[in-house]
Scaffold this motif. Structure first.
Motif, PDB file in Angstrom:
ATOM      1  N   ILE A 188       3.295   3.362 -11.102  1.00 27.53           N
ATOM      2  CA  ILE A 188       2.850   4.713 -10.746  1.00 27.53           C
ATOM      3  C   ILE A 188       2.187   4.709  -9.370  1.00 27.53           C
ATOM      4  O   ILE A 188       2.390   5.628  -8.556  1.00 27.53           O
ATOM      5  CB  ILE A 188       1.882   5.258 -11.814  1.00 27.53           C
ATOM      6  N   THR A 189       1.426   3.660  -9.088  1.00 24.06           N
ATOM      7  CA  THR A 189       0.722   3.569  -7.803  1.00 24.06           C
ATOM      8  C   THR A 189       1.684   3.539  -6.635  1.00 24.06           C
ATOM      9  O   THR A 189       1.605   4.370  -5.720  1.00 24.06           O
ATOM     10  CB  THR A 189      -0.172   2.312  -7.780  1.00 24.06           C
ATOM     11  N   PHE A 190       2.641   2.603  -6.656  1.00 21.11           N
ATOM     12  CA  PHE A 190       3.481   2.482  -5.453  1.00 21.11           C
ATOM     13  C   PHE A 190       4.565   3.550  -5.361  1.00 21.11           C
ATOM     14  O   PHE A 190       4.977   3.937  -4.263  1.00 21.11           O
ATOM     15  CB  PHE A 190       4.050   1.062  -5.298  1.00 21.11           C
ATOM     16  N   THR A 191       5.028   4.076  -6.502  1.00 19.19           N
ATOM     17  CA  THR A 191       6.027   5.144  -6.407  1.00 19.19           C
ATOM     18  C   THR A 191       5.405   6.466  -5.995  1.00 19.19           C
ATOM     19  O   THR A 191       6.125   7.380  -5.548  1.00 19.19           O
ATOM     20  CB  THR A 191       6.758   5.335  -7.758  1.00 19.19           C
ATOM     21  N   THR A 192       4.102   6.590  -6.123  1.00 18.57           N
ATOM     22  CA  THR A 192       3.416   7.790  -5.631  1.00 18.57           C
ATOM     23  C   THR A 192       3.159   7.702  -4.132  1.00 18.57           C
ATOM     24  O   THR A 192       3.307   8.688  -3.396  1.00 18.57           O
ATOM     25  CB  THR A 192       2.074   7.982  -6.368  1.00 18.57           C
ATOM     26  N   ILE A 193       2.801   6.526  -3.660  1.00 23.87           N
ATOM     27  CA  ILE A 193       2.386   6.359  -2.263  1.00 23.87           C
ATOM     28  C   ILE A 193       3.579   6.235  -1.319  1.00 23.87           C
ATOM     29  O   ILE A 193       3.559   6.781  -0.199  1.00 23.87           O
ATOM     30  CB  ILE A 193       1.463   5.131  -2.137  1.00 23.87           C
ATOM     31  N   ILE A 194       4.649   5.548  -1.733  1.00 23.08           N
ATOM     32  CA  ILE A 194       5.786   5.289  -0.834  1.00 23.08           C
ATOM     33  C   ILE A 194       6.412   6.578  -0.299  1.00 23.08           C
ATOM     34  O   ILE A 194       6.689   6.688   0.909  1.00 23.08           O
ATOM     35  CB  ILE A 194       6.828   4.388  -1.532  1.00 23.08           C
ATOM     36  N   PRO A 195       6.678   7.617  -1.123  1.00 22.13           N
ATOM     37  CA  PRO A 195       7.228   8.856  -0.552  1.00 22.13           C
ATOM     38  C   PRO A 195       6.296   9.502   0.474  1.00 22.13           C
ATOM     39  O   PRO A 195       6.765  10.035   1.498  1.00 22.13           O
ATOM     40  CB  PRO A 195       7.407   9.755  -1.779  1.00 22.13           C
ATOM     41  N   PHE A 196       4.979   9.469   0.223  1.00 20.27           N
ATOM     42  CA  PHE A 196       4.029  10.013   1.197  1.00 20.27           C
ATOM     43  C   PHE A 196       4.074   9.226   2.503  1.00 20.27           C
ATOM     44  O   PHE A 196       3.962   9.795   3.595  1.00 20.27           O
ATOM     45  CB  PHE A 196       2.608   9.999   0.620  1.00 20.27           C
ATOM     46  N   LEU A 197       4.236   7.911   2.399  1.00 14.80           N
ATOM     47  CA  LEU A 197       4.331   7.087   3.612  1.00 14.80           C
ATOM     48  C   LEU A 197       5.588   7.439   4.390  1.00 14.80           C
ATOM     49  O   LEU A 197       5.560   7.499   5.629  1.00 14.80           O
ATOM     50  CB  LEU A 197       4.316   5.610   3.229  1.00 14.80           C
ATOM     51  N   ALA A 198       6.704   7.660   3.685  1.00 11.83           N
ATOM     52  CA  ALA A 198       7.942   8.053   4.360  1.00 11.83           C
ATOM     53  C   ALA A 198       7.760   9.386   5.084  1.00 11.83           C
ATOM     54  O   ALA A 198       8.202   9.556   6.233  1.00 11.83           O
ATOM     55  CB  ALA A 198       9.082   8.150   3.338  1.00 11.83           C
ATOM     56  N   TRP A 199       7.103  10.337   4.426  1.00  8.39           N
ATOM     57  CA  TRP A 199       6.866  11.648   5.055  1.00  8.39           C
ATOM     58  C   TRP A 199       5.957  11.494   6.273  1.00  8.39           C
ATOM     59  O   TRP A 199       6.199  12.127   7.326  1.00  8.39           O
ATOM     60  CB  TRP A 199       6.224  12.584   4.038  1.00  8.39           C
TER      61      TRP A 199
END
Length: 484
Positions: A188-199
């Protein structure tokens, strides 16, 4: 409060939360089967989350972002289409795993088909492969802590050792249940943060999606025409793609998740979902690298990519990126630790001594977790090249274990002699290849040596005298075709 303190607080809070979750879901009084694969009543969503968390480590995240920037379209095809296709093939194989779903490890499956010596060899190879995998995650943790928080190497290593000790702690006491629950938290932690990092990386480009696409088309490494230039570099990429594409049924930590399923049909469903969601995760990782390529400039060296990413994030998000990488690394490392403990106590010690009760098995398993964790730390501080370790992992698994495992799943029932001939051929082939062929061609030979293993087994089976029980059981060309 400076960004240094903010990032450290976020990291400390995440590590503390992980430890608390791991301890809370640990069970002291469990049987060895519960320690190894749980009660086999896990929900499909739970298994999908833990498989994804196990499959995508911090080392792979760092490596993929750097190599898309370096190799362009070659690496995009390699990590997106080939990797997802491999998982889909793996899901098809699960339909044939019915006879083996009661096993606790891939080594036990090999032992049931080929005997105790191939079982011990499979366990030893799996342990070596797992140590390499854990070492890669430790390297990733050291690297990201130093980049994100700005600590020197010594202090970064201290935080990484602390993180490693935490995952060792809940792996030792909690078994697969604690590992699975913490995997869900980390997923849950990394799948939440990775899209925000891409944006966020997209915003740093200052361009629209169309402008980004047009810019990439002007770069030779992202043009389709570059794929038609057959050279040694392309041959090396194809060799790695073949290694990734083969459903590596010999990978112990992934197979452990299959054995946690209630049956072959649930396992097939789990890995089908995993192939879909893995495509999405890989897509966001590729977008991060592409946006960094556009925003950071063509001349940005691979070594500076993560420094560029961190410099273009807010103080709060620096810590979030760091715990994302820590989550990916820890979720992979704890699964490798757990499967090592199972293989040592269940496949090596129990095979040698034959009669070991659950209490002793659990003691051996927990001691193994600590020893393997420390050995992985030593390897991580000795070798720091993620790609070199990835190739070393291929060299252990594919040439020795994958061919006998695939043949067993397709219905082949051979003797110990047949399996040992194949394993010895694969091991000797990869040693020769790495010593004399790869230094000249720079082509990984794991896939070719896997084929040599399988061919040697078939030659031994058909050329040497075999007992009546040896041969193909319940398999035909038609059923194999239908499976795929």
């Amino acid at each position: 409060m400076t960004y240094f303190n903010i990032s450290l607080c976020i990291i400390a809070a995440f590590l503390l939360l992980t430890l608390m979750v791991g301890i809370c879901f640990s069970r002291q009084k469990i049987t060895f089967r519960e320690y190894a694969v749980g009660n086999k009543q896990f929900a499909t969503a739970t298994l999908v989350a833990t498989v994804l968390a196990t499959s995508y480590g911090g080392g792979g995240f760092i490596r993929n972002v750097q190599y898309v920037h370096k190799l362009g379209l070659y690496w995009i095809i390699l990590v997106s289409f080939v990797d997802s296709f491999s998982i889909w093939l793996f899901s098809r194989l699960m339909l044939r795993m019915g006879p083996f779903m009661h096993n606790l490890s891939i080594a036990e499956t090999i032992g049931n088909v080929y005997g105790k010596y191939p079982r011990i060899i499979t366990a030893l190879v799996g342990i070596c492969q797992s140590i390499i995998g854990i070492a890669m995650q430790i390297i990733a943790m050291v690297y990201m802590v130093s980049v994100c928080v700005g600590l020197n190497l010594v202090n970064s290593q201290i935080i990484t050792i602390l993180a490693a000790l935490i995952l060792i702690a809940y792996s030792v006491f909690g078994g697969v249940r604690a590992v699975t629950i913490t995997d869900i938290l980390q997923f849950i932690t990394f799948t939440t943060i990775i899209p925000f990092l891409a944006w966020l990386m997209f915003k740093t480009t200052g361009k629209s999606i169309v402008e980004v696409f047009v810019f990439l088309q002007t770069q030779e490494k992202f043009q389709v025409s570059s794929l038609r230039q057959f050279d040694m570099n392309l041959s090396a990429i194809i060799a790695i793609a073949l290694c990734i594409m083969v459903p590596d049924i010999g990978a112990p930590e992934v197979m452990q998740r299959a054995y946690m399923s209630s049956g072959a049909h649930q396992a097939q469903k789990v890995f089908s979902y995993v192939s879909f969601f893995s495509f999405l995760i890989i897509g966001f990782i590729l977008l991060i690298s592409l946006f960094v390529f556009v925003g950071g400039g063509v001349g940005l060296p691979s070594e500076a990519i993560w420094h560029y990413i961190i410099m273009n994030t807010s103080p709060l998000f620096k810590g979030m990126v760091c715990i994302s990488l820590l989550a990916m690394a820890m979720s992979t490392a704890d699964s490798c630790l757990h499967v090592c403990s199972v293989m040592v106590s269940h496949d090596i010690m129990a095979t040698i001594q034959e009669e070991i009760d659950d209490v002793r098995k659990l003691k051996i398993a927990r001691s193994t977790t600590l020893v393997v964790g420390l050995a992985s730390m030593f390897l991580a501080f000795y070798c720091k090249d993620l790609v070199e370790l990835l190739m070393l992992g291929f060299a252990f698994s594919l040439p020795v274990v994958t061919a006998p495992a695939l043949l067993a799943v397709f219905g082949f029932r051979g003797t110990s002699r047949t399996a040992l001939i194949g394993m010895a051929t694969g091991a000797l082939a990869i040693l020769v290849w790495n010593q004399w062929v790869e230094p000249v061609t720079e082509i990984n030979g794991a896939f070719i040596c896997m084929l040599a293993n399988g061919l040697a087994m078939m030659a031994a089976h058909y050329l040497l005298k075999q007992p009546e029980s040896a041969g193909w059981v319940g398999t035909s060309v038609i059923t194999i075709v239908k499976t795929f």
